[in-house]
Motif scaffolding. Structure first.
Motif, PDB file in Angstrom:
ATOM      1  N   GLU A  92       0.836  -1.202   0.000  1.00 42.98           N
ATOM      2  CA  GLU A  92       0.000   0.000   0.000  1.00 42.98           C
ATOM      3  C   GLU A  92       0.872   1.254   0.000  1.00 42.98           C
ATOM      4  O   GLU A  92       0.496   2.281  -0.556  1.00 42.98           O
ATOM      5  CB  GLU A  92      -0.885   0.005   1.260  1.00 42.98           C
ATOM      6  N   ASP A 114      -0.476  -4.739   3.243  1.00 43.83           N
ATOM      7  CA  ASP A 114      -0.869  -3.466   3.851  1.00 43.83           C
ATOM      8  C   ASP A 114      -0.083  -3.463   5.158  1.00 43.83           C
ATOM      9  O   ASP A 114      -0.458  -4.147   6.113  1.00 43.83           O
ATOM     10  CB  ASP A 114      -2.391  -3.487   4.108  1.00 43.83           C
ATOM     11  N   ASP A 117      -2.450  -1.513   8.956  1.00 47.67           N
ATOM     12  CA  ASP A 117      -3.865  -1.283   8.670  1.00 47.67           C
ATOM     13  C   ASP A 117      -4.519  -0.634   9.886  1.00 47.67           C
ATOM     14  O   ASP A 117      -4.288  -1.061  11.018  1.00 47.67           O
ATOM     15  CB  ASP A 117      -4.551  -2.613   8.360  1.00 47.67           C
ATOM     16  N   GLY A 118      -5.331   0.375   9.603  1.00 48.21           N
ATOM     17  CA  GLY A 118      -6.022   1.072  10.685  1.00 48.21           C
ATOM     18  C   GLY A 118      -5.235   2.276  11.159  1.00 48.21           C
ATOM     19  O   GLY A 118      -5.254   2.622  12.356  1.00 48.21           O
ATOM     20  N   ARG A 277      -8.548  -1.556  -0.703  1.00 53.05           N
ATOM     21  CA  ARG A 277      -7.779  -1.992  -1.845  1.00 53.05           C
ATOM     22  C   ARG A 277      -7.950  -3.500  -2.058  1.00 53.05           C
ATOM     23  O   ARG A 277      -7.908  -4.288  -1.122  1.00 53.05           O
ATOM     24  CB  ARG A 277      -6.299  -1.641  -1.662  1.00 53.05           C
ATOM     25  N   GLU A 281      -5.891  -5.825   0.727  1.00 47.50           N
ATOM     26  CA  GLU A 281      -6.853  -5.761   1.839  1.00 47.50           C
ATOM     27  C   GLU A 281      -7.998  -6.749   1.571  1.00 47.50           C
ATOM     28  O   GLU A 281      -8.209  -7.704   2.311  1.00 47.50           O
ATOM     29  CB  GLU A 281      -7.388  -4.329   2.030  1.00 47.50           C
TER      30      GLU A 281
HETATM   31 MN    MN Z   1      -5.711  -0.942   5.415  1.00 49.56          MN
END
Ligand code: MN
Ligand code: AHG
Ligand code: MN
Length: 337
Positions: A92, A114, A117-118, A277, A281
């Motif tokens: 990402e 990724d 994430d978050g 994505r 993801e």
């Molecule tokens: Mn993510």
């Protein structure tokens, strides 16, 4: 002491018993798990090590990068570039794939991730994670390029995520169910703590960012309105809502006790198919959810059957308990008919 199964033993058994995975894939997954350990450590240090806040840069999607987005991306690249099992990596946080430097041998797998994430939860100490997906480099390809990553999710040979929460967990599939490992921080081992995660077919819990409700398209509005109507509505029962805003945490909850997760496309930018994505993801999460007996669609088709056209392609996501995913998908199909 009851004997515990480590990640290594679990993977060796998958390799030996069923010939499910080659040794190279096992080693690759162990390296990814090691990188997640490092990321989890960096996450846990927080303000002490000055890892919170923005990095002062943006990624290819125009999102502001947090320091931990960059740290996690580097941890994954560094851990994986020398092992000899990978041909290239995509993230990402990188516009283009990262090819393995010439000084290292090249392998036959492609790793996508990724790294963090978050991101919006980093600075407020809420669970965050890492998501990854493994593909095979198409046969005969010598120099891997972006086009070789554009494979449908059905081609994944492994996928998983780590959650950095109250415990650090690794949830993994190699196409034979979904296993969950808990990190024993004292000795550095991942112990198998759930052998086969199963998403219940039915649920009364849903996850969606409701602040976008005014932009939703009619099938999503209809579906969520019916849930909100509760016992008095057409569903005849009350539903509960949860939204962590870290996909890893929301998906983990669904793998533990069921639910439906939605990030639909909406009317704000008609050209944009969703927020999340596809390649790093939606696909890995769909693989996990399907392996645990759930379903994952973009409202119209199975996510894992979508043929990607771009590395950072976005997609609408409906995943989790089968009956609910089928219902919201059928509402989309009724409209398109
Ligand atoms: Mn993510
Ligand atoms: P990332 O931090 O990797 O950019 O992903 C964030 C994603 C996902 O984790 C989460 O489900 C969603 O964005 C949250 O979106 P909202 O901020 O719109 O709630
Ligand atoms: Mn991210």
């Amino acid at each position: 002491m009851a004997s515990r199964i480590s990640l290594t033993q679990y993977l060796v058994e998958k390799q030996r018993e069923k010939g499910l995975i080659p040794a190279e894939l096992r080693l690759l997954l162990e390296v990814v798990a090691r990188a997640c350990k490092r990321i989890g450590y960096a996450v846990s240090r927080g303000a002490i090590d000055g890892v919170l806040g923005e990095a002062g840069s943006s990624n290819v999607q125009g999102e502001v990068q947090k320091k931990l987005d960059v740290i996690a991306n580097e941890a994954l690249l560094e851990a994986n570039e020398w092992g000899g099992n990978l041909a290239a990596m995509a993230s990402e946080e990188m516009d283009h794939p990262y090819t393995i430097p010439h000084r290292y041998p090249k392998g036959e797998f492609l790793l996508l991730f990724d790294p963090l994430d978050g991101s919006s939860n980093i600075d407020v100490n809420v669970s965050i994670g890492t998501i990854f997906s493994v593909l095979r480099l198409p046969e005969g390809v010598k120099e891997p390029g972006e086009e070789h990553f554009l494979q449908p999710g059905t081609k994944q040979v492994a996928a998983g995520y780590a959650v950095y929460g109250p415990s650090t967990l690794l949830v993994l599939t190699v196409g034979d169910g979904v296993a969950c490992f808990t990190l024993d921080k004292e000795i550095g081992s991942w112990w198998l703590t759930v052998e086969r995660m199963q998403v219940p077919r039915q649920t009364r819990e849903f996850a969606i960012n409701a602040s976008n409700a005014r932009h939703w398209q009619p099938p999503v509005k209809r579906y969520v309105d019916e849930l909100l109507a509760g016992r008095a509505g057409p569903r005849g029962t009350d539903f509960n809502m949860r939204w962590v805003a870290s996909m890893v945490a929301d998906v983990h909850r669904i793998l533990c006790r069921g639910g439906i997760f939605m990030y639909p496309r909406d009317d704000r930018e008609p050209g944009k198919p969703g927020k999340l994505r596809l390649l790093y993801e939606a696909n890995p999460m769909s693989f996990l959810i399907e392996q645990a007996g759930g379903a994952a669609t973009n409202g119209h088709q199975r996510i894992m059957e979508i043929v990607p056209t771009k590395l950072h392609e976005r997609v609408a996501v409906f995943l989790g308990s089968k009956d609910e995913v089928e219902r919201v998908t059928s509402y989309h199909r009724e409209v398109s008919r």
